[in-house]
Write an enzyme that holds these catalytic residues in place. Structure first.
Site, PDB file in Angstrom:
ATOM      1  N   GLU A 228      -9.406   4.040   1.416  1.00  0.00           N
ATOM      2  CA  GLU A 228     -10.240   5.241   1.145  1.00  0.00           C
ATOM      3  C   GLU A 228     -11.607   4.840   0.604  1.00  0.00           C
ATOM      4  O   GLU A 228     -12.553   5.571   0.881  1.00  0.00           O
ATOM      5  CB  GLU A 228      -9.498   6.144   0.161  1.00  0.00           C
ATOM      6  CG  GLU A 228      -8.226   6.751   0.730  1.00  0.00           C
ATOM      7  CD  GLU A 228      -7.097   5.747   0.926  1.00  0.00           C
ATOM      8  OE1 GLU A 228      -7.036   4.784   0.149  1.00  0.00           O
ATOM      9  OE2 GLU A 228      -6.304   5.921   1.860  1.00  0.00           O
TER      10      GLU A 228
ATOM     11  N   ASP B 133      -4.185  -0.284   4.754  1.00  0.00           N
ATOM     12  CA  ASP B 133      -3.856   0.597   3.633  1.00  0.00           C
ATOM     13  C   ASP B 133      -4.979   0.553   2.590  1.00  0.00           C
ATOM     14  O   ASP B 133      -5.862  -0.305   2.633  1.00  0.00           O
ATOM     15  CB  ASP B 133      -2.524   0.114   3.022  1.00  0.00           C
ATOM     16  CG  ASP B 133      -1.936   1.117   2.021  1.00  0.00           C
ATOM     17  OD1 ASP B 133      -2.328   2.298   2.048  1.00  0.00           O
ATOM     18  OD2 ASP B 133      -1.083   0.705   1.206  1.00  0.00           O
TER      19      ASP B 133
ATOM     20  N   ASP C 201       1.627   8.772   1.270  1.00  0.00           N
ATOM     21  CA  ASP C 201       2.779   8.795   0.370  1.00  0.00           C
ATOM     22  C   ASP C 201       3.398  10.172   0.194  1.00  0.00           C
ATOM     23  O   ASP C 201       3.207  10.838  -0.822  1.00  0.00           O
ATOM     24  CB  ASP C 201       2.371   8.229  -0.995  1.00  0.00           C
ATOM     25  CG  ASP C 201       1.859   6.807  -0.851  1.00  0.00           C
ATOM     26  OD1 ASP C 201       2.073   6.199   0.216  1.00  0.00           O
ATOM     27  OD2 ASP C 201       1.233   6.303  -1.809  1.00  0.00           O
TER      28      ASP C 201
END
Ligand code: MIG
Length: 733
Positions: free
Chosen positions: A338, A335, A442
């Site tokens: 990015e 997670d 999300d």
């Protein structure tokens, strides 16, 4: 400059780019039959007299390199999980991986950059891949003037043009270039339960026990941030998750697999081994003046491994393997890669300074100032960061998460060469499919997001990312009972089927809304489990042949232009068409059925092709079986390895001839790569069933195969036979 990569793929170079991550399949290939002419940097591509790319012009705009050309005719599909319609035409998109937790219809960019798309016209189709991992924008004629524009920050870019083929072949060719999909373990196709907010070991055990008590199938439990010690990767919280390895074992004994989260950032804390090693060896991203770059994420002060470096990936990869050695977890969920950076110290200082002389009397200045911060954040953070040899982060940002996932895959493969793990990533770039699957981040408990996720998984799949899924029930916001059911009905027909939600939102396990909804959801999950042989066989054959599990209708029925306009139905494997409900209160649905006859599975009605209306009250998922196909099923179980299968069911919908391949293997090792799999061709006609002897070294046990053959005129026959590894030919009367 242009070169042939294969008979169907051309590589075109504009400007003077460096191709940071040349696809693995890139080598000079045979010449194809496209004519290319080049004049002053302008290319004209032509095949069989048709112009494929024209009016190409190159310009510069400050730091940006721009390319415009005539907009192609037809529809544009691809780009991974971007918001909005599946057809990308007439919109503009940004490629710069970002953690945007509110997926409004205009949210862009999101976590992934997949700069690959298919142009699908009535007569032609071709694929385009702009291989640039830095900041990039693409405009598919948002002005309606017939112009396609692409703009990159940098010196140029490389385009791979895949032409003259069917959609199927374009995807195949794209994966020849960027790599085959990873083999997920079979249990990854089961159902998974997750939540940010399972605060401790007891809470997790309670959830796990509930699944077993209630007989709701579940294979995976995901562990979010809570399991870590102060948000430090590859640790566990000694208080709330004490004796973690034993806790994992307890779950294993109940038939659950365990998948913890890993964030990209490393907590700054002297004495934390991973931080110390990273700092000492200079493994972290730097600022321009050579210091380690630091920003805030969950742990507070955080530094970020430079995953573009081989040595850093090797180091990081070992951390996953060490953690498995210590705890025996079954996969990882990567997670914040990015990477997400909440803020830097400089930004916070600047914010304080600018806010200092603003007060309530300033009215309109308040929103303007706040807005300007978000703009500042978008640019500045990435601006400061450099990789090794002063490579600016903005040139390679989009590949960061993919490279983290590569480290994960390679680290695990090296230490555990014969064990498959479930690997997931939120951020992605083409190539990700070699190392793991993705989820779409999300989303929210909004009706709109059911349709959006349907579009997302189709778009990811045609971009070669076959193992994909989304948070069933919605991550943000409070789910409602009917919404939860409809979310499950879509999720059961995606490769990765997991319920996940955010801390502070309403709980959304299958049982939270009482008995009625619980039973409806239980039946959906049971249905999913009954389909495991079909799903797993289709996935594994798919990764070998580069065919996705989730297929837009135009993938299967490209000749029918109506299919080019449909985003709210798709094929799940070769035999099943799914047309999920995505509106509150809706009990009927219009579906388009292409070309052949279809069996409406909920009622057993046989339908002719065309537009149809079907009943779909809350308990019903609109599912159709394609003429001349079979679906291989099993009896549902609490988890996939619970019992040996004694029986397989073949639901056959027969007109002339059904021919399928059934693939099986042990589901958890890599022995299939050495030939330890079973591949059987099964042929069913009106007067016989033929089963070919098993090819490959894996021997499934002797089992009963139950054939339920429905002929298109309505006759039903049931035949059950005992099948060992030999050839079989059974005449039918
Ligand atoms: O900023 O780990 O998308 O699945 O539960 C939020 C907490 C960080 C974002 C992920 C989500 C996960 C959450 N993470």
């Amino acid at each position: 400059m242009w070169t042939w990569v294969s008979k169907n793929t051309l590589r075109l170079v504009y400007g003077s780019p460096k191709e940071w991550f040349a696809p693995e399949g890139f080598k000079e290939g045979e010449h194809g039959n496209v004519e290319v002419t080049e004049e002053e940097g302008k290319f004209l591509l032509k095949a069989n007299g048709r112009i494929l790319q024209e009016d190409i012009s190159i310009s510069r705009d400050g730091e940006y390199f721009c390319l415009t050309m005539k907009m192609w005719r037809g529809n544009i599909f691809g780009l991974g999980d971007k918001m909005g319609p599946m057809n990308r035409r007439q919109r503009k998109y940004i490629f710069f991986n970002a953690d945007d937790p509110i997926h409004t219809p205009i949210a862009d960019p999101l976590y992934k950059s997949i700069p690959f798309f298919i142009v699908l016209d009535r007569k032609t189709s071709f694929g385009v891949f702009f291989n640039y991992p830095g900041y990039m924008e693409m405009d598919f004629d948002s002005e309606g003037k017939g112009v396609f524009k692409i703009k990159v920050r940098g010196e140029g870019l490389v385009e791979y043009f895949i032409f003259n083929s069917s959609v199927k072949e374009i995807i195949r060719e794209f994966l020849n270039l960027t790599g085959k999909n990873f083999p997920a373990p079979i249990w990854a196709f089961g159902y998974h339960q997750s939540r940010w907010g399972y605060t401790d070991r007891n809470v997790v055990m309670e959830i796990a026990r509930k699944f077993r008590e209630k007989g709701i199938p579940c294979d995976g439990i995901f562990l979010d941030l809570e399991h870590m010690d102060s948000f430090k990767n590859f640790t566990w919280d000694e208080e709330n998750f004490k004796e973690f390895p034993e806790f994992v074992k307890e779950l294993h004994d109940m038939g659950f697999k365990v998948v913890p989260i890993v964030d990209a950032g490393v907590k700054v804390e002297e004495g934390y081994e991973i931080f110390n090693e990273g700092k000492k060896n200079g493994y972290f991203l730097k600022t321009k003046d050579g210091k380690d770059f630091e920003g805030a994420v969950w742990p507070g002060r955080t530094r970020f491994p430079d995953f573009t470096r081989d040595d850093v990936r090797e180091w990081w990869g070992e951390k996953y393997a060490n953690f498995v050695e210590k705890t025996n977890v079954d996969g990882f969920w990567n997670d914040m890669n990015e990477p997400t950076i909440f803020a830097t110290q400089e930004e916070l200082d600047e914010m304080r300074e600018r806010m200092a002389d603003i007060d309530l009397d300033d009215g309109w200045m308040i929103p303007l100032t706040l807005l300007s911060f978000s703009n500042v954040f978008k640019s500045q953070r990435e601006e400061e960061i450099v990789h090794k040899d002063d490579l600016p982060h903005w040139k390679v940002r989009n590949a960061y998460g993919m490279l983290m996932t590569k480290a994960c895959w390679e680290g695990l493969k090296k230490r555990f060469p014969n064990r498959r793990f479930l690997i997931l990533s939120r951020s992605a770039y083409p190539g990700i499919q070699k190392y793991g699957g993705v989820w779409t981040g999300d989303n929210h408990s909004w009706w709109e997001h059911i349709l959006q996720e349907m579009i997302n998984i189709q778009s990811l799949s045609i971009c070669g990312i076959f193992f994909c899924g989304f948070d069933v029930g919605g991550f943000g916001g409070d789910v409602t009972p009917e919404l939860l059911v409809r979310f499950y009905q879509l999720g059961a027909f995606t490769p990765f089927f997991r319920n996940h939600s955010a801390i502070g939102t309403k709980r959304q396990e299958p049982w939270v809304f009482g008995e009625y909804y619980e039973n409806v959801i239980k039946e959906i999950i049971n249905l999913r489990y009954s389909l495991i042989p079909y799903i797993y066989s289709s996935y594994m054959l798919g990764i070998m042949k580069n065919v996705p599990l989730v297929r837009p209708l135009f993938f299967e029925f490209q000749d029918d232009p109506v299919t080019h306009t449909i985003e709210d139905e798709y094929m799940f494997g070769p035999s099943i068409l799914v047309a999920p409900i995505y509106r509150f209160g809706q009990e009927k649905r219009v579906v388009y059925l292409p070309k052949v006859r279809w069996l409406y599975i909920p009622t057993g009605e046989i339908m002719k092709p065309g537009w149809r209306v079907v009943d779909a009250p809350l308990e019903v998922i609109p599912l159709f079986q394609r003429e001349d196909t079979a679906v291989v099923k099993m009896d549902p179980q609490n988890f996939i390895f619970e019992k040996d299968l004694k029986r397989l069911y073949f639901d056959v919908f027969l007109n002339e001839r059904v021919e399928i391949e059934l693939y099986e293997d042990d589901g958890e090792s890599f022995s299939f790569e050495e030939g330890d799999f079973s591949l059987r061709r099964v042929l069913i006609t009106r007067d016989k069933i033929e089963v070919e002897s098993s090819r490959g070294g894996y021997k499934p046990p002797v089992r009963e195969w139950v054939f339920k053959i429905l002929e298109v005129e309505g006759r039903i026959r049931e035949i059950s036979i005992l099948v060992d590894e030999r050839d079989l030919k059974i005449p039918l009367r």
